[in-house]
Structure formats: C-alpha cells, structure tokens
Design a protein around this motif. Structure first.
Motif, PDB file in Angstrom:
ATOM      1  N   ASP A  17      76.318  43.931  15.757  1.00  0.00           N
ATOM      2  CA  ASP A  17      75.009  43.371  15.430  1.00  0.00           C
ATOM      3  C   ASP A  17      75.091  41.848  15.391  1.00  0.00           C
ATOM      4  O   ASP A  17      76.155  41.252  15.563  1.00  0.00           O
ATOM      5  CB  ASP A  17      74.471  43.925  14.098  1.00  0.00           C
ATOM      6  N   SER A  18      73.955  41.223  15.149  1.00  0.00           N
ATOM      7  CA  SER A  18      73.879  39.765  15.239  1.00  0.00           C
ATOM      8  C   SER A  18      74.721  39.070  14.172  1.00  0.00           C
ATOM      9  O   SER A  18      75.179  37.943  14.380  1.00  0.00           O
ATOM     10  CB  SER A  18      72.424  39.309  15.135  1.00  0.00           C
ATOM     11  N   SER A  19      74.960  39.729  13.026  1.00  0.00           N
ATOM     12  CA  SER A  19      75.784  39.088  11.995  1.00  0.00           C
ATOM     13  C   SER A  19      77.233  38.963  12.451  1.00  0.00           C
ATOM     14  O   SER A  19      77.922  38.001  12.107  1.00  0.00           O
ATOM     15  CB  SER A  19      75.705  39.877  10.687  1.00  0.00           C
ATOM     16  N   ASP A  20      77.726  39.938  13.237  1.00  0.00           N
ATOM     17  CA  ASP A  20      79.082  39.828  13.780  1.00  0.00           C
ATOM     18  C   ASP A  20      79.189  38.624  14.703  1.00  0.00           C
ATOM     19  O   ASP A  20      80.171  37.877  14.673  1.00  0.00           O
ATOM     20  CB  ASP A  20      79.446  41.102  14.553  1.00  0.00           C
ATOM     21  N   ILE A  21      78.183  38.449  15.541  1.00  0.00           N
ATOM     22  CA  ILE A  21      78.154  37.297  16.436  1.00  0.00           C
ATOM     23  C   ILE A  21      78.078  36.003  15.626  1.00  0.00           C
ATOM     24  O   ILE A  21      78.737  35.003  15.937  1.00  0.00           O
ATOM     25  CB  ILE A  21      76.954  37.389  17.396  1.00  0.00           C
TER      26      ILE A  21
ATOM     27  N   LEU B  24      80.760  33.025  16.104  1.00  0.00           N
ATOM     28  CA  LEU B  24      80.339  31.760  16.704  1.00  0.00           C
ATOM     29  C   LEU B  24      80.440  30.602  15.720  1.00  0.00           C
ATOM     30  O   LEU B  24      80.830  29.485  16.106  1.00  0.00           O
ATOM     31  CB  LEU B  24      78.903  31.879  17.217  1.00  0.00           C
ATOM     32  N   THR B  25      80.089  30.838  14.462  1.00  0.00           N
ATOM     33  CA  THR B  25      80.174  29.766  13.469  1.00  0.00           C
ATOM     34  C   THR B  25      81.622  29.339  13.269  1.00  0.00           C
ATOM     35  O   THR B  25      81.923  28.144  13.141  1.00  0.00           O
ATOM     36  CB  THR B  25      79.560  30.209  12.138  1.00  0.00           C
ATOM     37  N   TYR B  26      82.521  30.323  13.254  1.00  0.00           N
ATOM     38  CA  TYR B  26      83.949  29.998  13.143  1.00  0.00           C
ATOM     39  C   TYR B  26      84.406  29.173  14.345  1.00  0.00           C
ATOM     40  O   TYR B  26      85.121  28.170  14.200  1.00  0.00           O
ATOM     41  CB  TYR B  26      84.764  31.281  13.043  1.00  0.00           C
TER      42      TYR B  26
END
Length: 474
Positions: free
Chosen positions: A396-400, A404-406
């Motif tokens: 889901d988008s939270s995994d992305i 990506l933030t990392y």
C-alpha cells in the motif's frame, strides 16, 4: 438408415465427452514446478516532491482509496557517545511519553486515542524519526502535535527515571538468553569499538541526565536538515501549506551531525567461547562483508536466501534441520547497510551433545556452497521469490512512503525500488555463484559459542583458535 446415423452420432458424442477430460487433465500441471507464471510486473506509484524555503524537503504519495493519511518526519542524528550509549533511545522515548510543556503526557495519549490516531518517535545511530497516521480530517491536528513536541519538549524527570529503570532491568536480564549473549558478543567482535558493536551498561545509563536529552534535542531538530513524507487521502498542495505553517517557528541550527565512522578491523578469526549452564548451545558465526553500494549487493541477497535466509527451502535448513535433525532453528543473514560495511552471519541452536557436529556441518555447508554455489532450480526459486515479493513489499501507499522518505533522507535515488527489481530480474546463476565465491570466507569466520563445553561432543579447539569470553553477568 436414419436410426443408424443417429446411433453413430450418439456414439461420437459420447466419445468426445470421454476424451475432452483426458485431454484437459493432460494439460494440468502435476506440481508447482510445472505451473507457468508470467513475469511479475510492478510499477512505482506516482509521487510528488516539494521543498520549502526553510530547508524542509518532502514528498507525497496521493492515494484516496481510504480516508487515512500516514506521515514520517526524518532528522539526521549523531551516533551515541561511547560513555552514553542509548542516549538516542532514551531521548526518543521520553520525548513521546513525556509530551510537551503545554500538554501533559496523559492528556496527549488520551487525545490521540480519542482521535483513533497514532504518533510515535524512534531514534537510532543515524536518525530520529517521528511518524503517525490518522483520519484525513485530523491531519492538521496530528502534525501540530508532532511539531509541538519538537518546539516545546518537556522531558520530565519522572519519565526519564521510568525509562532508566526499564533500561537497567533490561541490562540485568540480558544474560538470561544464550541467543542474546551470542548476538551481542558477535557484534562486538565484528565491529569492535564501533557504534554497531557498543554495549550499554549500568554506568552509561546512569550517566544520562535531562540536560543530555535537551542537548541531543537541540542538536538533532534542525529543520533545515529534515525530510517529511505523506501518503494517503491528501494533496501535495494541502500538506505543503500544512508543513510550512507548523515549521515556520522552528530554526535551522548550526551544530554539525557526526557521521557513522567506517567499520573497524574485526577481531581475529577463531572460536569465542562463553561458558553458560544451559541445555542448548547457541552458535553464531560470520565475518564482515560489503556495503550497500557494492555492485554485488543484489546477488548477495539472493545468494544468502538460498544458503540460509529462505526458511524451509534454504540449504542450511535442509541439511541441518530436515536431514540431520540437529537443530530446530538454523538460519543465515547477509546485511548490506548504508554506509558501513555489513556482515554475514549463520546461527543455530542445538543440544549440547550435538554442538560440535552442528558446528562442523554448518562450516561444511558454507564451504561447499562457496565452492559450488546453488543449483539452477534453487536459483530460479530464489529469484522468483525476490521478484514476486514486490507485490507485498509495497502493498500500500504507506509502504512506499517509508521507503521513499528514507531514500530521500539518505540522498539515494528515488527510483531505487524500480532499479532493485530490475537488478533481481537480470541476475544470472553465474552472478550468484560468483557472489558466493567472492563474498563467503570460511577462513575468516568469527565463531561465538554459548554453552558448557564439557558437555559437548567435540572440543571447540577443533574449529580454530580458542578465546574465552568472560563478560560480567550483572
């Protein structure tokens, strides 16, 4: 004549009905190996990048499937001082659980619970992260709480003392489990004197004061070095205005963040023995490896998956647990962190009277794998597992968001998930065999054994130069 033709037609129809199932059955795969699975196709979801004048970088993964929003806020941090190991952990825990000078801790928890939201703070040797999720209508509320903690931290003495007491109890109990002892001693041997190998003590915990936490806070929360990410039912325009509003009161500090030092030379190869009166011996062995930037990173991951990281399908598991029945738990890991050199490690728990046999077989498997590598079938199964795992890795988008933030915080390419997938897909059997030959070093193994040697089936000196480990059991 007509009746004859009708009879012949009925017979032909019956024959067709009989042969169709047979033909159909012939095409059915008889086992999982005969199932044709198309190559998995995965594409990175769209995301937007933004930057504010005060230095904050950010990104947004817009996803209106459900009315929820996740966020993650990253700040670079220095490793803990050697004399104050766990300073970062104590700071993060006390910041969240001690709340701010304007909101009592109990009230903060009640408010967050009432909103069915979550807010957490975590810190490690290189970063501090504040993250949370909530209903989209409560996003401004939750972001406001996060920045309230940053701007007006309380760090009450009673919460510091509470965290100190739990840390001291953890130290008191850390010699209870052989596995915990083995991993700590192994880390100290692989990374001697390095933040990755440091161990806390009663002295380092008791030295930490409220002033230390405040100093850490002032140094870390430099808004100009931060990265923030959002995912969920939110727009880029909305979050940009929100972050700009709440971060406007925060300043960009001038204190420098010390990077992690390079990995030191490891301890010399050999057997490091810790005597403990237990029913099962714990064995862990390994050596330093490569870092994230090494071109063999992807091959090393699949190589290790087949050796000991692939659950029941791994060679170590099949040889030591399934075939020989020597250990319930046996596995291996191959880390390639950023930016420090990683480590290879293989571990097992077994009966004391089988410890020597297990240790010998582990080394034999590693040496044989280094020389011969995996079979074509083992390689295909492992490669398929890695490639197809992308369906779940970014479910889901939270995994992305977190990935990506990392990457943005690290300064790594944001297309890394896509390039990683392509790298796994392009690997060949020879790539993995070469990784095994070049990255596994049986002659450099540092082996830690926890147990009572007198009850073992072989002397540990058979496996290399002996070193006694005698940490004080506090």
């Amino acid at each position: 004549m007509i009746k004859k033709h009708i009879a012949i037609g009925i017979l032909l129809f019956a024959f067709i009905l009989l042969i169709i199932p047979a033909a159909s059955d012939a095409k059915k795969p008889q086992n999982y190996r005969e199932i044709d699975t198309p190559e998995m196709k995965w594409e990175m979801p769209d995301y937007n990048i933004f930057a504010l004048d005060n230095g904050i970088s950010g990104l947004v993964v817009e996803d209106d499937e459900v009315p929820l929003v996740n966020f993650a806020l990253y700040f670079p941090a220095s490793p803990d001082p050697e004399e104050r190991v766990v300073l970062a952990e104590m700071t993060a825990w006390t910041l969240r659980n001690g709340s701010s000078v304007n909101i009592p801790a109990d009230s903060l928890n009640d408010i967050i619970e009432y909103k069915a939201a979550w807010l957490g703070v975590w810190a490690g040797p290189e970063l501090l992260r504040i993250a949370g999720f909530c209903h989209k209508d409560d996003l401004d509320f939750l972001i406001g709480l996060a920045f309230e903690l940053i701007e007006n931290p309380a760090y009450p003495e009673e919460m510091i003392d509470l965290k100190r007491s739990t840390m001291l109890e953890r130290i008191r109990r850390r010699y209870d489990r052989p596995r915990g002892i083995g991993f700590r001693e192994f880390n100290k041997l692989i990374y001697p004197g390095h933040p990755y190998g440091r161990e806390t003590s009663e002295e380092t915990v008791n030295l930490i004061s409220r002033e230390d936490l405040l100093n850490y806070h002032r140094k870390v929360f430099n808004i100009g070095r931060s990265v923030i990410g959002f995912s969920g039912d939110v727009t880029t325009k909305q979050v940009k205005a929100l972050v700009e509003e709440f971060s406007s009161k925060l300043q960009s500090g001038s204190e420098q963040i010390e990077p992690l030092p390079p990995a030191p030379e490891p301890a010399e190869p050999g057997v490091y023995y810790y005597r403990k009166d237990v029913k099962q011996a714990f064995i862990t062995m390994g050596h330093q490896t490569i870092d994230y930037y090494d071109p063999q990173r992807h091959a090393s991951e699949i190589m290790n998956f087949m050796l000991g990281g692939g659950s029941w399908t791994s060679i170590l598991k099949q040889r030591i647990r399934v075939n020989e029945g020597l250990s319930y738990a046996v596995w291996s890991g191959f880390s390639t962190p950023v930016p420090v050199i990683g480590r290879f490690r293989a571990s097992a728990s077994t009966r004391l009277d089988q410890a020597g046999r297990t240790l010998a077989l582990m080394k034999e498997v590693i040496e044989d794998y280094r020389q011969n590598g995996p079979t074509e079938e083992q390689f295909k199964r492992a490669k398929d597992a890695f490639v197809n795992s992308y369906v779940w890795k970014y479910e889901d988008s939270s995994d992305i968001l977190y990935r990506l933030t990392y990457l943005m915080w690290r300064g790594l390419p944001l297309d890394t998930p896509t390039s990683d997938l392509e790298a796994y897909q392009n690997l060949t059997l020879e790539d993995v065999k070469q990784a095994a030959r070049e990255l596994l070093h049986p002659d450099k193994l540092i082996t830690v054994v926890i147990g009572d040697e007198e009850k073992m089936d072989r002397p540990l000196s058979d496996f290399g130069k002996m070193h006694e480990l005698n940490p004080t059991e506090e």
